[in-house]
Design an enzyme around this catalytic site. Structure first.
Site, PDB file in Angstrom:
ATOM      1  N   ASN A 208      50.929  34.046  46.380  1.00  0.00           N
ATOM      2  CA  ASN A 208      51.453  35.276  46.445  1.00  0.00           C
ATOM      3  C   ASN A 208      52.450  35.615  47.672  1.00  0.00           C
ATOM      4  O   ASN A 208      52.661  34.400  48.485  1.00  0.00           O
ATOM      5  CB  ASN A 208      50.407  36.607  46.604  1.00  0.00           C
ATOM      6  CG  ASN A 208      49.489  36.278  47.902  1.00  0.00           C
ATOM      7  OD1 ASN A 208      49.891  36.272  48.883  1.00  0.00           O
ATOM      8  ND2 ASN A 208      48.231  36.202  47.762  1.00  0.00           N
ATOM      9  N   ASP A 277      42.861  36.381  44.196  1.00  0.00           N
ATOM     10  CA  ASP A 277      41.631  36.889  43.618  1.00  0.00           C
ATOM     11  C   ASP A 277      41.219  36.092  42.267  1.00  0.00           C
ATOM     12  O   ASP A 277      40.225  36.463  42.001  1.00  0.00           O
ATOM     13  CB  ASP A 277      41.987  38.327  43.268  1.00  0.00           C
ATOM     14  CG  ASP A 277      41.997  39.436  44.496  1.00  0.00           C
ATOM     15  OD1 ASP A 277      41.384  39.048  45.497  1.00  0.00           O
ATOM     16  OD2 ASP A 277      42.751  40.108  44.629  1.00  0.00           O
ATOM     17  N   LYS A 287      49.542  16.644  34.937  1.00  0.00           N
ATOM     18  CA  LYS A 287      50.602  17.476  34.842  1.00  0.00           C
ATOM     19  C   LYS A 287      50.760  18.066  33.317  1.00  0.00           C
ATOM     20  O   LYS A 287      50.794  17.325  32.157  1.00  0.00           O
ATOM     21  CB  LYS A 287      51.703  16.979  35.195  1.00  0.00           C
ATOM     22  CG  LYS A 287      52.905  18.153  35.240  1.00  0.00           C
ATOM     23  CD  LYS A 287      54.521  17.529  35.621  1.00  0.00           C
ATOM     24  CE  LYS A 287      55.343  18.655  35.294  1.00  0.00           C
ATOM     25  NZ  LYS A 287      56.768  17.819  35.289  1.00  0.00           N
ATOM     26  N   PHE A 323      42.333  44.535  55.559  1.00  0.00           N
ATOM     27  CA  PHE A 323      43.591  45.118  55.351  1.00  0.00           C
ATOM     28  C   PHE A 323      43.771  45.417  53.941  1.00  0.00           C
ATOM     29  O   PHE A 323      43.197  44.793  53.033  1.00  0.00           O
ATOM     30  CB  PHE A 323      44.602  43.932  55.629  1.00  0.00           C
ATOM     31  CG  PHE A 323      45.102  43.927  57.140  1.00  0.00           C
ATOM     32  CD1 PHE A 323      44.252  43.439  58.139  1.00  0.00           C
ATOM     33  CD2 PHE A 323      46.463  44.590  57.417  1.00  0.00           C
ATOM     34  CE1 PHE A 323      44.699  43.621  59.452  1.00  0.00           C
ATOM     35  CE2 PHE A 323      47.057  44.548  58.683  1.00  0.00           C
ATOM     36  CZ  PHE A 323      46.108  44.073  59.626  1.00  0.00           C
ATOM     37  N   LYS A 337      38.037  50.745  49.526  1.00  0.00           N
ATOM     38  CA  LYS A 337      37.852  49.592  49.929  1.00  0.00           C
ATOM     39  C   LYS A 337      36.851  49.313  51.271  1.00  0.00           C
ATOM     40  O   LYS A 337      36.008  48.433  51.417  1.00  0.00           O
ATOM     41  CB  LYS A 337      39.191  48.547  50.235  1.00  0.00           C
ATOM     42  CG  LYS A 337      39.895  48.020  48.814  1.00  0.00           C
ATOM     43  CD  LYS A 337      41.037  47.505  49.079  1.00  0.00           C
ATOM     44  CE  LYS A 337      41.742  47.349  47.753  1.00  0.00           C
ATOM     45  NZ  LYS A 337      42.971  47.001  47.888  1.00  0.00           N
ATOM     46  N   LYS A 341      33.546  47.274  50.976  1.00  0.00           N
ATOM     47  CA  LYS A 341      33.348  45.901  51.642  1.00  0.00           C
ATOM     48  C   LYS A 341      32.733  46.064  52.891  1.00  0.00           C
ATOM     49  O   LYS A 341      32.501  45.079  53.553  1.00  0.00           O
ATOM     50  CB  LYS A 341      34.884  45.420  51.753  1.00  0.00           C
ATOM     51  CG  LYS A 341      35.687  45.103  50.513  1.00  0.00           C
ATOM     52  CD  LYS A 341      36.867  44.254  50.798  1.00  0.00           C
ATOM     53  CE  LYS A 341      37.714  44.097  49.382  1.00  0.00           C
ATOM     54  NZ  LYS A 341      38.566  43.040  49.303  1.00  0.00           N
TER      55      LYS A 341
HETATM   56  N1  CTP Z   1      40.015  39.701  50.813  1.00  0.00           N
HETATM   57  C1  CTP Z   1      39.395  38.789  51.045  1.00  0.00           C
HETATM   58  N2  CTP Z   1      38.964  37.824  49.816  1.00  0.00           N
HETATM   59  C2  CTP Z   1      39.542  37.888  48.577  1.00  0.00           C
HETATM   60  C3  CTP Z   1      40.401  39.134  48.443  1.00  0.00           C
HETATM   61  C4  CTP Z   1      40.678  40.101  49.575  1.00  0.00           C
HETATM   62  O1  CTP Z   1      38.761  38.433  52.172  1.00  0.00           O
HETATM   63  N3  CTP Z   1      39.481  37.177  47.689  1.00  0.00           N
HETATM   64  C5  CTP Z   1      40.233  40.848  51.945  1.00  0.00           C
HETATM   65  C6  CTP Z   1      41.863  40.701  52.513  1.00  0.00           C
HETATM   66  O2  CTP Z   1      41.912  39.640  53.460  1.00  0.00           O
HETATM   67  C7  CTP Z   1      41.895  42.129  52.941  1.00  0.00           C
HETATM   68  C8  CTP Z   1      41.025  43.043  51.955  1.00  0.00           C
HETATM   69  O3  CTP Z   1      40.111  42.211  51.503  1.00  0.00           O
HETATM   70  O4  CTP Z   1      41.533  42.403  54.132  1.00  0.00           O
HETATM   71  C9  CTP Z   1      41.714  43.573  51.117  1.00  0.00           C
HETATM   72  O5  CTP Z   1      42.254  42.958  50.139  1.00  0.00           O
HETATM   73  P1  CTP Z   1      43.174  43.367  48.992  1.00  0.00           P
HETATM   74  O6  CTP Z   1      43.806  42.389  48.192  1.00  0.00           O
HETATM   75  O7  CTP Z   1      44.022  44.619  49.131  1.00  0.00           O
HETATM   76  O8  CTP Z   1      42.037  43.759  48.168  1.00  0.00           O
HETATM   77  P2  CTP Z   1      41.085  43.468  46.920  1.00  0.00           P
HETATM   78  O9  CTP Z   1      39.758  43.658  47.219  1.00  0.00           O
HETATM   79  O10 CTP Z   1      41.487  42.152  46.310  1.00  0.00           O
HETATM   80  O11 CTP Z   1      41.595  44.536  45.747  1.00  0.00           O
HETATM   81  P3  CTP Z   1      42.885  44.644  44.861  1.00  0.00           P
HETATM   82  O12 CTP Z   1      43.662  43.378  44.752  1.00  0.00           O
HETATM   83  O13 CTP Z   1      42.074  44.935  43.530  1.00  0.00           O
HETATM   84  O14 CTP Z   1      43.648  45.833  45.079  1.00  0.00           O
END
Ligand code: CTP
Length: 401
Positions: A208, A277, A287, A323, A337, A341
């Site tokens: 990303n 995620d 490949k 974050f 969140k 969390k």
């Molecule tokens: N985070 C994490 N591990 C993951 C995904 C997210 O530790 N696999 C942490 C990020 O570092 C951030 C927080 O969770 O501090 C929120 O991340 P975000 O991507 O906004 O949230 P998600 O829970 O992945 O929700 P979504 O992508 O559905 O908005």
């Protein structure tokens, strides 16, 4: 030149005479003080006054290089704990705001990476002029600490805002800034930063847009303020901040494993990373060839690093900060969140807003707290956001203990 001095920049205003008292307070406070003056300042007060107080030669001329092995303004800047410019005239404020470097005071300011304190002093109408106000705002947005001029009788005969604050007040702000530098001493901090990479085959992967800038700024600020910092970082192009233990990882699973190793001993965990995620269920050994057609990839969830740590926090003394980069319903999503969390604090930003999000140097964040409080910050450089967040994290820890 011995290391670790305070730089005092004096520019040409009538308040320059008060800077002698300021220099004296700094010396009495146990600091080495190096005074820099503009040519104009020397019309108001002599370098000899400062030299006598600080026991160091005052620097006025940018081209006077007493030590051939060093470049004076760079050396002075590198070794500075803080740079105080008092008084700062409208002219110097304008030059600082726009990056001019045509004298020792402004040239050194460009080279300095230490905290910059600016104490403007001028006529009430000059201070209120939109150009001066905009320049001061610009400096503040870049992280400089601008001391509000005091009100009173001005040398020009006007009564109003524009006086240099009393030397004692300037010195008190300086001491607060310097004290803040070590206020995380003894704290163990764990930070995640950057994106992660999930491989599809040996040459293809998904990732990303995270650049790691925010997380690196948080780790750097914590280390600079005395914390012991472990930074678990996905692949980024940034140099590791000074004094930080870097653990480079690639996938979300790797990040999870590395964070797990350090979490139980961490006092504060800040998850600034944007871990992927999802990952392909299978990584192809070879490949994928185009002739085979479009690959159909089955995706599976990666571990949520932050959520897992939230579920296993070892004590209430641990502070967890997340974050959330959002594109809509920013606050509602952030609040969800924070709760799901098990966090203390959550930093939300709307990544579609200008001056916020990935790959830019500034950020506009809102801090959500577990007690329901909300704090919105101005758009600031990520380095200033990092310091402001550490102020908040510390305040939170003191309140909830
Ligand atoms: N985070 C994490 N591990 C993951 C995904 C997210 O530790 N696999 C942490 C990020 O570092 C951030 C927080 O969770 O501090 C929120 O991340 P975000 O991507 O906004 O949230 P998600 O829970 O992945 O929700 P979504 O992508 O559905 O908005």
């Amino acid at each position: 030149m011995t290391k670790q001095h305070i730089l005092l920049g004096v520019s040409g205003g009538i308040a320059a005479f008060k800077s002698a008292s300021l220099a004296s307070l700094m010396v009495k406070g146990g600091y080495e003080v190096q005074v820099l003056m503009t040519e104009h300042a020397t019309r108001f007060i002599t370098p000899l006054t400062f030299q006598s107080l600080t026991k160091r030669a005052v620097v006025v001329d940018t081209f006077l290089e007493p030590n051939p092995a060093q470049i004076a303004h760079i050396q002075l800047a590198d070794d500075a704990l803080a740079y105080v410019i008092a008084p700062a005239t409208a002219n110097v404020v304008a030059k600082l705001a726009h990056g001019f470097a045509d004298d020792m005071v402004t040239t050194t300011a460009l080279a300095a990476t230490c905290p910059l304190l600016i104490a403007p002093a001028m006529n009430v109408h000059m201070l209120a002029h939109p150009a001066v106000a905009a320049n001061l705002r610009m400096l503040e947005e870049r992280g400089a600490i601008v001391l509000q001029p005091a009100e009173g009788l001005l040398a020009c005969g006007y009564t109003g805002k524009g006086r240099l604050p009393e030397p004692e007040d300037i010195f008190a702000v300086l001491q607060a800034v310097l004290a803040r530098r070590q206020d995380l001493l003894g704290l163990k901090v764990l930070v995640t930063a950057g994106p992660t990479i999930e491989e599809i085959d040996p040459v293809r992967y998904i990732t990303n847009a995270s650049t790691g800038k925010m997380g690196y700024a948080i780790a750097a600020a914590a280390a600079a303020r005395g914390a012991e910092v472990v930074l678990v970082s996905g692949p980024v192009t940034l140099a590791p901040p000074e004094g930080v233990k870097l653990r480079a990882v690639r996938s979300t699973e790797d990040m999870f494993v590395e964070v797990e190793k350090h979490f139980s001993t961490a006092d504060v965990f800040v998850a600034a990373a944007a871990p992927a995620d999802f990952r392909p269920k299978e990584r192809l050994a070879g490949k994928w060839k185009k002739e085979l057609g479009t690959p159909s990839i089955e995706w599976v969830r990666t571990p949520d690093v932050l959520k897992s740590m939230g579920e296993r926090r070892t004590s209430h003394n641990q502070t967890l900060v997340g974050f959330a980069a959002e594109t809509e319903d920013v606050l509602a999503n952030g609040r969800r969140k924070l709760t799901s969390k098990h966090l203390d604090l959550l930093v939300v930003n709307d990544i579609q807003e200008e001056g916020s999000g990935f790959a830019v140097d500034t950020n506009h964040v809102t801090l959500l707290k577990a007690n329901g409080d909300i704090k919105d910050f101005a758009t600031m450089p990520k380095t200033a956001v990092a310091d402001a967040l550490w102020d908040e994290i510390l305040a939170w820890r003191h309140r909830t203990r």
